[in-house]
Design a protein around this motif. Structure first.
Motif, PDB file in Angstrom:
ATOM      1  N   LYS A 171       0.803  -1.229   0.000  1.00 23.33           N
ATOM      2  CA  LYS A 171       0.000   0.000   0.000  1.00 23.33           C
ATOM      3  C   LYS A 171       0.837   1.282   0.000  1.00 23.33           C
ATOM      4  N   PRO A 172       1.921   1.371   0.784  1.00 25.35           N
ATOM      5  CA  PRO A 172       2.710   2.604   0.727  1.00 25.35           C
ATOM      6  C   PRO A 172       3.250   2.897  -0.676  1.00 25.35           C
ATOM      7  N   LEU A 173       3.681   1.845  -1.373  1.00 20.76           N
ATOM      8  CA  LEU A 173       4.177   2.033  -2.735  1.00 20.76           C
ATOM      9  C   LEU A 173       3.061   2.469  -3.665  1.00 20.76           C
ATOM     10  N   LEU A 174       1.892   1.868  -3.529  1.00 24.08           N
ATOM     11  CA  LEU A 174       0.762   2.256  -4.376  1.00 24.08           C
ATOM     12  C   LEU A 174       0.371   3.711  -4.140  1.00 24.08           C
ATOM     13  N   ALA A 175       0.431   4.149  -2.886  1.00 23.03           N
ATOM     14  CA  ALA A 175       0.100   5.539  -2.568  1.00 23.03           C
ATOM     15  C   ALA A 175       1.065   6.499  -3.247  1.00 23.03           C
ATOM     16  N   VAL A 176       2.315   6.093  -3.358  1.00 19.45           N
ATOM     17  CA  VAL A 176       3.313   6.925  -4.048  1.00 19.45           C
ATOM     18  C   VAL A 176       3.091   6.907  -5.560  1.00 19.45           C
ATOM     19  N   LEU A 177       2.808   5.737  -6.111  1.00 22.48           N
ATOM     20  CA  LEU A 177       2.810   5.555  -7.567  1.00 22.48           C
ATOM     21  C   LEU A 177       1.550   6.024  -8.272  1.00 22.48           C
ATOM     22  N   VAL A 178       0.411   6.064  -7.595  1.00 20.21           N
ATOM     23  CA  VAL A 178      -0.848   6.254  -8.306  1.00 20.21           C
ATOM     24  C   VAL A 178      -0.879   7.560  -9.100  1.00 20.21           C
TER      25      VAL A 178
END
Length: 493
Positions: free
Chosen positions: A8-15
């Protein structure tokens, strides 16, 4: 404290990063482009919010991306401090995106696709900084943010913008490369790690003079925090469009600066080390000078955005001062001010931009009687100003209340004097604006007494942020809970 592995932290950065190609391909279809901006912003916010319950329960969420060296991976970790910052940034990104539509279209600005694309990149870097697990990861996102915001600062592409852009990069990159990078290498050489730890990473490996020098390298090196004398880039950056100014001053750039200082003070040095060497007083002294001098300078600024810029310089140092008090309530107030200042200050920048869109005026001396023409905008201005001053019923009162309690808790009467004096200066440079907007004679008024607000997409966001500042007085959670939880970890560590 349990660490929960999650993507989730990576997805929050990438979206918002992944949506950039879609934004570029939709350049000829503005409505489609803006729709994708809102979709990405909403998804980012929902991902951040989905991690909130676990953080409030005392857990952390993490993900290691790349193994670089022992103790210095590229890794993400969500804790209470990072969650507080990410909640502010992700929520205000949506509101600022809405405001950008009204502002940029209202002035028929060029390069709108480029604008929203770099805006999306900047917010990705901001969330990356919020969720950084160590100093190396934080430094990388810090630099990405510097480069992503340069095209936003120089958006108008005229001579003035280029000069301001060069000053922006000179201060921001010059200090980070010249001070933060060597300090980071020094830390790794001494300890063999750059991981943030509640008790700090030094275990008797630094003398008092070495610790003082190293800490000052970080405090001045993270120049996005606007600590004097590395502050002049901030007023110069006001040549950018108002949505960029709002991004710089409330959502991303400056808050990443003070957030980085907070991470270093609490996760690299640790509260106990700072207290034992008396370094809190050193940082508090530097912050106090910045608060008082910038507030005094703000009094003399006639250009609306420059007055707000110098106000921001002082308000950022409230956060640093709160941390430097090293008392539980003072640190809580400092961290809480990240959120309270964000909503109050972005309201004021939105008001400045709305006035410029509606009237073309940017100097305060040209705005006598503006309240009769733009009553909604100036009413929102009052709420935002009260929050920055620290008066009820606004959220800014809560954070400043904790700061005042922190000075009493630490028996630091000089810092109490600084807080009270600066609050009076805040009132002195904000309240006359409101007074002249509404309480002037018909002969003094520069506008007809008819309501003619800026476009709805400009007005709605400033009303929303003003209402949030009002609501935060009565319901400061979850920001207060997150700040308290973070400080408990720092003090306990």
């Amino acid at each position: 404290m349990e660490l929960i592995p999650s993507i989730k932290p990576l997805l929050a950065v990438l979206v918002s990063l992944l949506v950039i190609p879609v934004l570029v391909s939709s350049s000829e279809k503005p409505n489609v482009r803006e729709s994708w901006t809102f979709i990405a912003g909403t998804i980012k916010f929902l991902i951040v919010v989905s991690m909130l319950p676990a953080i409030l329960d005392g857990h952390e969420i993490g993900l290691t991306l790349f193994k670089i060296a022992p103790g210095a991976d590229i890794a993400l970790r969500v804790d209470a401090l990072g969650m507080l910052f990410a909640l502010v940034a992700s929520s205000l990104y949506i509101i600022t995106s809405m405001y950008s539509i009204g502002y940029m279209r209202g002035l028929n600005e060029h390069g709108q696709t480029r604008f929203v694309s770099y805006f999306a990149l900047a917010i990705s870097a901001t969330i990356g900084a919020a969720f950084s697990a160590n100093l190396l990861t934080l430094y990388l996102f810090y630099e990405i943010l510097s480069l992503a915001t340069y095209p936003l600062v120089t958006h108008h592409q005229d001579a003035n913008s280029r000069i301001s852009g060069r000053r922006y990069l000179t201060f921001i990159l010059g200090t980070s490369i010249g001070l933060v990078l060597p300090a980071m290498i020094w830390c790794y050489h001494v300890t063999g790690t750059l991981e943030f730890s509640a008790g700090g990473i030094f275990s008797g490996q630094l003398s008092n003079p070495s610790a003082a020098v190293l800490l000052l390298m970080f405090v001045f090196g993270f120049a996005k925090a606007g600590i004097m004398p590395f502050h002049s880039w901030l007023p110069a950056a006001m040549v950018a469009p108002t949505p960029v100014s709002a991004l710089l001053h409330a959502v991303a750039v400056v808050k990443v600066g003070v957030f980085s200082i907070a991470r270093v003070m609490t996760g690299i040095f640790g509260v106990k080390l700072l207290a034992s060497f008396g370094l809190g007083a050193v940082v508090a002294g530097i912050a106090s000078v910045t608060i008082l001098v910038s507030s005094a300078i703000a009094l003399s600024q006639d250009e609306f955005k420059r007055r707000l810029a110098y106000s921001t310089i002082g308000q950022l140092s409230y956060i640093v001062l709160g941390l430097a008090l090293l008392s539980p309530k003072g640190m809580t107030g400092g961290l809480l001010h990240i959120a309270m200042h964000a909503f109050g200050k972005i309201t004021l920048f939105f008001c400045a931009g709305a006035i410029f869109v509606a009237t073309g005026k940017k100097y305060l001396s040209q705005m006598v009687g503006i309240g009769y023409r733009m009553p909604v905008t100036m009413s929102a201005f009052l709420i935002g100003a009260l929050s920055i001053i620290g008066l009820p019923p606004t959220g800014g009162f809560i954070s400043k209340w904790y700061l005042v309690l922190g000075t009493l808790e630490g028996d630091q009467m000089i810092m109490l004097f600084v807080l009270l004096t600066s609050s009076m200066l805040n009132a002195a440079y904000f309240m006359p604006i409101f007074y002249k907007a509404f309480f002037c004679t018909p002969e003094e008024a520069m506008f007809e007494r008819k309501v003619d607000e800026a476009p709805m997409m400009c007005v709605v966001p400033l009303v929303v942020t003003a209402l949030i500042s009002f609501v935060l007085f009565f319901a400061p959670q979850p920001f207060l809970n997150l700040a308290s939880l973070a400080v408990k970890g720092f003090i306990g560590g």
